[in-house]
Design a protein around this motif. Structure first.
Motif, PDB file in Angstrom:
ATOM      1  N   UNK A   1      26.381  49.647 -10.283  1.00  0.00           N
ATOM      2  CA  UNK A   1      26.232  48.198 -10.109  1.00  0.00           C
ATOM      3  C   UNK A   1      27.295  47.436 -10.906  1.00  0.00           C
ATOM      4  N   UNK A   2      27.531  47.852 -12.144  1.00  0.00           N
ATOM      5  CA  UNK A   2      28.555  47.170 -12.956  1.00  0.00           C
ATOM      6  C   UNK A   2      29.937  47.307 -12.316  1.00  0.00           C
ATOM      7  N   UNK A   3      30.263  48.506 -11.878  1.00  0.00           N
ATOM      8  CA  UNK A   3      31.566  48.737 -11.252  1.00  0.00           C
ATOM      9  C   UNK A   3      31.689  47.960  -9.948  1.00  0.00           C
ATOM     10  N   UNK A   4      30.603  47.904  -9.178  1.00  0.00           N
ATOM     11  CA  UNK A   4      30.598  47.193  -7.894  1.00  0.00           C
ATOM     12  C   UNK A   4      30.857  45.703  -8.122  1.00  0.00           C
ATOM     13  N   UNK A   5      30.173  45.121  -9.104  1.00  0.00           N
ATOM     14  CA  UNK A   5      30.329  43.695  -9.400  1.00  0.00           C
ATOM     15  C   UNK A   5      31.776  43.401  -9.795  1.00  0.00           C
ATOM     16  N   UNK A   6      32.318  44.203 -10.690  1.00  0.00           N
ATOM     17  CA  UNK A   6      33.702  43.990 -11.131  1.00  0.00           C
ATOM     18  C   UNK A   6      34.669  44.113  -9.961  1.00  0.00           C
ATOM     19  N   UNK A   7      34.529  45.166  -9.199  1.00  0.00           N
ATOM     20  CA  UNK A   7      35.442  45.437  -8.095  1.00  0.00           C
ATOM     21  C   UNK A   7      35.374  44.371  -7.003  1.00  0.00           C
ATOM     22  N   UNK A   8      34.174  44.066  -6.555  1.00  0.00           N
ATOM     23  CA  UNK A   8      34.020  43.130  -5.443  1.00  0.00           C
ATOM     24  C   UNK A   8      34.288  41.683  -5.853  1.00  0.00           C
ATOM     25  N   UNK A   9      34.033  41.342  -7.104  1.00  0.00           N
ATOM     26  CA  UNK A   9      34.334  39.974  -7.546  1.00  0.00           C
ATOM     27  C   UNK A   9      35.845  39.794  -7.636  1.00  0.00           C
ATOM     28  N   UNK A  10      36.509  40.731  -8.288  1.00  0.00           N
ATOM     29  CA  UNK A  10      37.960  40.598  -8.453  1.00  0.00           C
ATOM     30  C   UNK A  10      38.713  40.884  -7.166  1.00  0.00           C
ATOM     31  N   UNK A  11      38.229  41.818  -6.370  1.00  0.00           N
ATOM     32  CA  UNK A  11      38.936  42.183  -5.142  1.00  0.00           C
ATOM     33  C   UNK A  11      38.698  41.235  -3.983  1.00  0.00           C
ATOM     34  N   UNK A  12      37.447  40.828  -3.784  1.00  0.00           N
ATOM     35  CA  UNK A  12      37.097  39.982  -2.637  1.00  0.00           C
ATOM     36  C   UNK A  12      36.725  38.560  -3.035  1.00  0.00           C
TER      37      UNK A  12
ATOM     38  N   UNK B   1      30.828  35.925  -5.042  1.00  0.00           N
ATOM     39  CA  UNK B   1      30.029  35.290  -6.080  1.00  0.00           C
ATOM     40  C   UNK B   1      28.761  36.100  -6.339  1.00  0.00           C
ATOM     41  N   UNK B   2      28.033  35.694  -7.351  1.00  0.00           N
ATOM     42  CA  UNK B   2      26.821  36.400  -7.793  1.00  0.00           C
ATOM     43  C   UNK B   2      25.831  36.631  -6.648  1.00  0.00           C
ATOM     44  N   UNK B   3      25.586  35.606  -5.858  1.00  0.00           N
ATOM     45  CA  UNK B   3      24.579  35.718  -4.797  1.00  0.00           C
ATOM     46  C   UNK B   3      24.968  36.778  -3.771  1.00  0.00           C
ATOM     47  N   UNK B   4      26.217  36.791  -3.359  1.00  0.00           N
ATOM     48  CA  UNK B   4      26.681  37.784  -2.385  1.00  0.00           C
ATOM     49  C   UNK B   4      26.650  39.183  -2.983  1.00  0.00           C
ATOM     50  N   UNK B   5      27.052  39.297  -4.240  1.00  0.00           N
ATOM     51  CA  UNK B   5      27.046  40.601  -4.905  1.00  0.00           C
ATOM     52  C   UNK B   5      25.628  41.137  -5.052  1.00  0.00           C
ATOM     53  N   UNK B   6      24.693  40.265  -5.397  1.00  0.00           N
ATOM     54  CA  UNK B   6      23.297  40.685  -5.537  1.00  0.00           C
ATOM     55  C   UNK B   6      22.768  41.213  -4.207  1.00  0.00           C
ATOM     56  N   UNK B   7      23.086  40.535  -3.126  1.00  0.00           N
ATOM     57  CA  UNK B   7      22.642  40.990  -1.805  1.00  0.00           C
ATOM     58  C   UNK B   7      23.218  42.351  -1.447  1.00  0.00           C
TER      59      UNK B   7
ATOM     60  N   UNK C   1      33.565  30.298 -11.435  1.00  0.00           N
ATOM     61  CA  UNK C   1      34.201  29.037 -11.040  1.00  0.00           C
ATOM     62  C   UNK C   1      35.719  29.191 -10.969  1.00  0.00           C
ATOM     63  N   UNK C   2      36.305  29.891 -11.934  1.00  0.00           N
ATOM     64  CA  UNK C   2      37.754  30.116 -11.922  1.00  0.00           C
ATOM     65  C   UNK C   2      38.169  30.878 -10.664  1.00  0.00           C
ATOM     66  N   UNK C   3      37.379  31.869 -10.291  1.00  0.00           N
ATOM     67  CA  UNK C   3      37.676  32.644  -9.086  1.00  0.00           C
ATOM     68  C   UNK C   3      37.596  31.748  -7.853  1.00  0.00           C
ATOM     69  N   UNK C   4      36.586  30.883  -7.797  1.00  0.00           N
ATOM     70  CA  UNK C   4      36.462  29.952  -6.670  1.00  0.00           C
ATOM     71  C   UNK C   4      37.688  29.047  -6.586  1.00  0.00           C
ATOM     72  N   UNK C   5      38.164  28.571  -7.715  1.00  0.00           N
ATOM     73  CA  UNK C   5      39.348  27.709  -7.732  1.00  0.00           C
ATOM     74  C   UNK C   5      40.588  28.457  -7.238  1.00  0.00           C
ATOM     75  N   UNK C   6      40.731  29.704  -7.639  1.00  0.00           N
ATOM     76  CA  UNK C   6      41.867  30.521  -7.176  1.00  0.00           C
ATOM     77  C   UNK C   6      41.793  30.721  -5.667  1.00  0.00           C
TER      78      UNK C   6
END
Length: 172
Positions: free
Chosen positions: A53-64, A67-73, A98-103
C-alpha cells in the motif's frame, strides 16, 4: 503448484494477499492450501499488504498524480484492508497533494491556452476530479492558474470556489 502460481504472479509485480488468493481460487486450489501458502509467504515477508500500500501510494501519486480518494479506491479494489489503506495515505500530506494538483494543472494549461476560459475551467476541474481531487481543491487550484494568465484572469475573478464546491455536493 500453489507456490508456483504465487511466484509467477509475484514475478510480474508485487501483489496483495487478496490478489494472490483470487489467482489461486481461479486455478481451483483448495482453501486450506491457499491459507497455508499465503500464511507462509506472509510470515517470511514475501507478501506484505502494508508495504504494498505504501509503495502503491508513492508510485501512483508521483507517476499518475492521483489524489487520496482515487488511491484509496484502487487499494480497496486490490483487497488491502482499511487500516493499511489509511496508514499508507497518511504519508501523503494535503500540501503535497495540492502541489501535485498545481503541477498537473500547469502542465495541462499549455494545451488549454486557446480554449474558451469556461471550457478550460471545466476541463481542468474535470481532470482533477477524475484523479480523485476534492471539488474545493480542484476549483481553487484551477482558478489560481486561470488568474495567473492574462487572457483568463477576468474570467477567474468571477469564480467563487466556495460556492462551486458547495454546489458539487457533500463530501467533495
Amino acid at each position: 503448484m500453489a507456490r508456483e502460481i504465487c511466484l509467477r504472479q509475484l514475478a510480474v509485480r508485487p501483489r496483495t494477499r487478496a490478489e494472490l488468493a483470487t489467482a489461486l481460487h481461479r486455478r481451483g486450489i483448495a482453501e486450506d492450501v491457499i491459507d497455508q501458502v499465503l500464511d507462509r509467504y506472509d510470515e517470511v515477508g514475501i507478501i506484505n499488504d502494508e508495504a504494498f500500500a505504501r509503495a502503491w501510494v508513492t508510485s501512483r501519486h508521483h507517476g499518475k498524480g492521483l489524489a487520496r480518494r482515487a488511491l484509496a479506491g484502487e487499494l480497496r479494489r486490490k483487497g488491502v484492508d482499511a487500516e493499511a489503506v489509511d496508514e499508507a495515505l497518511d504519508e501523503l500530506d494535503p500540501q503535497t497533494e495540492e502541489e501535485t494538483a498545481r503541477v498537473l494543472v500547469a502542465r495541462r494549461m499549455r494545451v488549454e491556452r486557446n480554449a474558451a476560459p469556461d471550457a478550460a475551467f471545466r476541463r481542468l476541474v474535470g481532470m482533477l476530479a477524475r484523479k480523485g481531487y476534492p471539488a474545493g481543491l480542484a476549483i481553487r487550484v484551477v482558478k489560481d492558474a486561470l488568474a495567473a494568465e492574462a487572457e483568463t484572469a477576468e474570467f477567474a475573478d468571477g469564480i467563487d470556489p466556495d460556492a462551486l464546491a458547495e454546489a458539487a455536493g457533500p463530501g467533495e
